[in-house]
Design a protein around this motif. Structure first.
Motif, mmCIF file in Angstrom:
data_model
loop_
_atom_site.group_PDB
_atom_site.id
_atom_site.type_symbol
_atom_site.label_atom_id
_atom_site.label_comp_id
_atom_site.label_asym_id
_atom_site.label_seq_id
_atom_site.Cartn_x
_atom_site.Cartn_y
_atom_site.Cartn_z
ATOM 1 N N THR A 39 0.838 -1.208 0.000
ATOM 2 C CA THR A 39 0.000 0.000 0.000
ATOM 3 C C THR A 39 0.867 1.251 0.000
ATOM 4 N N ILE A 40 1.878 1.271 0.845
ATOM 5 C CA ILE A 40 2.760 2.440 0.946
ATOM 6 C C ILE A 40 3.564 2.612 -0.335
ATOM 7 N N LEU A 41 4.141 1.530 -0.822
ATOM 8 C CA LEU A 41 4.980 1.606 -2.021
ATOM 9 C C LEU A 41 4.153 2.000 -3.250
ATOM 10 N N THR A 42 2.923 1.551 -3.315
ATOM 11 C CA THR A 42 2.030 1.939 -4.411
ATOM 12 C C THR A 42 1.745 3.427 -4.345
ATOM 13 N N ALA A 43 1.450 3.907 -3.138
ATOM 14 C CA ALA A 43 1.171 5.337 -2.966
ATOM 15 C C ALA A 43 2.382 6.188 -3.326
ATOM 16 N N LEU A 44 3.574 5.639 -3.144
ATOM 17 C CA LEU A 44 4.799 6.370 -3.484
ATOM 18 C C LEU A 44 5.141 6.269 -4.970
ATOM 19 N N GLY A 45 4.350 5.488 -5.699
ATOM 20 C CA GLY A 45 4.562 5.371 -7.137
ATOM 21 C C GLY A 45 5.709 4.452 -7.525
ATOM 22 N N LEU A 46 6.113 3.569 -6.619
ATOM 23 C CA LEU A 46 7.205 2.647 -6.921
ATOM 24 C C LEU A 46 6.700 1.561 -7.876
ATOM 25 N N PRO A 47 7.419 1.311 -8.967
ATOM 26 C CA PRO A 47 6.980 0.254 -9.876
ATOM 27 C C PRO A 47 7.100 -1.125 -9.215
ATOM 28 N N ASP A 48 6.154 -1.987 -9.494
ATOM 29 C CA ASP A 48 6.134 -3.370 -9.010
ATOM 30 C C ASP A 48 6.285 -3.465 -7.487
ATOM 31 N N PRO A 49 5.383 -2.828 -6.747
ATOM 32 C CA PRO A 49 5.508 -2.833 -5.274
ATOM 33 C C PRO A 49 5.411 -4.227 -4.660
ATOM 34 N N GLN A 50 4.721 -5.162 -5.317
ATOM 35 C CA GLN A 50 4.614 -6.517 -4.770
ATOM 36 C C GLN A 50 5.992 -7.180 -4.698
ATOM 37 N N ARG A 51 6.851 -6.907 -5.652
ATOM 38 C CA ARG A 51 8.180 -7.506 -5.688
ATOM 39 C C ARG A 51 9.077 -6.944 -4.585
ATOM 40 N N VAL A 52 8.872 -5.690 -4.224
ATOM 41 C CA VAL A 52 9.753 -5.003 -3.277
ATOM 42 C C VAL A 52 9.263 -5.108 -1.830
ATOM 43 N N ALA A 53 7.978 -5.387 -1.643
ATOM 44 C CA ALA A 53 7.397 -5.363 -0.289
ATOM 45 C C ALA A 53 8.119 -6.303 0.677
ATOM 46 N N GLY A 54 8.359 -7.548 0.286
ATOM 47 C CA GLY A 54 9.029 -8.502 1.173
ATOM 48 C C GLY A 54 10.399 -8.040 1.621
ATOM 49 N N PRO A 55 11.257 -7.606 0.683
ATOM 50 C CA PRO A 55 12.566 -7.093 1.112
ATOM 51 C C PRO A 55 12.467 -5.857 2.006
ATOM 52 N N VAL A 56 11.497 -4.975 1.757
ATOM 53 C CA VAL A 56 11.320 -3.795 2.614
ATOM 54 C C VAL A 56 10.941 -4.230 4.025
#
Length: 192
Positions: free
Chosen positions: A142-159
């Motif tokens: 949700t946060i990464l999507t709001a920040l406009g990061l491409p492919d937030p599902q891929r990055v969420a786990g590492p974050v």
């Protein structure tokens, strides 16, 4: 420890037992979790404890889920407070660092780490652990999507892993650990 209450506004016996469990686990570790300590902390009888939770695995599973539910709700509230401000990645990373610094150095923060370690030993807790991390991942998406990061599902786990690791390091060393810079390194790397 504040949290969910029954519809009448009173903490339920079940919730009191779960909160007492988290308190004891945070203070004594899972190895120090005894029925006697739980009932003393919850102010209930042994029969009430065993009625609601016939096994320790079930008790730990439900305590873990309660913690994750409350923690993600609290963090989601913080996110909502910043969402309308249109933060940049750098500003968001600074907010995350600020939130981590505001977390207490205490038993409330130790309990979930103890429970996750216990889940490594008890396969009966794996599903609850997976649900907890899925809730954190969903919040990160949700946060990464709001920040406009491409492919937030891929990055969420590492974050989530980075933030959890930084929290653990902070608790283990007793010192503040900078989070903004490592988080920015991860997010900039994800942008490609």
């Amino acid at each position: 420890m504040a949290g969910p209450t029954s519809r009448a506004g009173v903490v339920t016996t079940r919730d009191a037992i779960l909160r007492a469990t988290l308190k004891v686990v945070g203070e004594q570790g899972v190895g120090g979790l005894t029925n006697r300590r739980i009932v003393a902390a919850a102010g209930v009888s042994l029969g009430t404890l065993t009625y609601h939770f016939p096994s320790q695995t079930e008790l730990l599973r439900e305590a873990m889920l309660l913690f994750a539910e409350e923690e993600t709700a609290k963090l989601a509230g913080i996110v909502e407070g910043y969402r309308a401000q249109g933060l940049s990645l750098e500003q968001a990373a600074t907010v995350v660092e600020h939130v981590i610094k505001q977390l207490p150095f205490g038993t409330d923060e130790l309990a979930p780490h103890e429970l996750y370690l216990q889940a490594a030993r008890d396969p009966g807790l794996h599903e609850a652990s997976a649900k907890c991390f899925a809730a954190y991942d969903e919040l990160a998406i949700t946060i990464l999507t709001a920040l406009g990061l491409p492919d937030p599902q891929r990055v969420a786990g590492p974050v989530v892993a980075l933030i959890a690791g930084l929290q653990l390091r902070r608790l283990a060393t007793g010192t503040d650990v900078p989070a903004a810079e490592p988080l920015m390194m991860l997010l900039h790397g994800a942008r490609g």
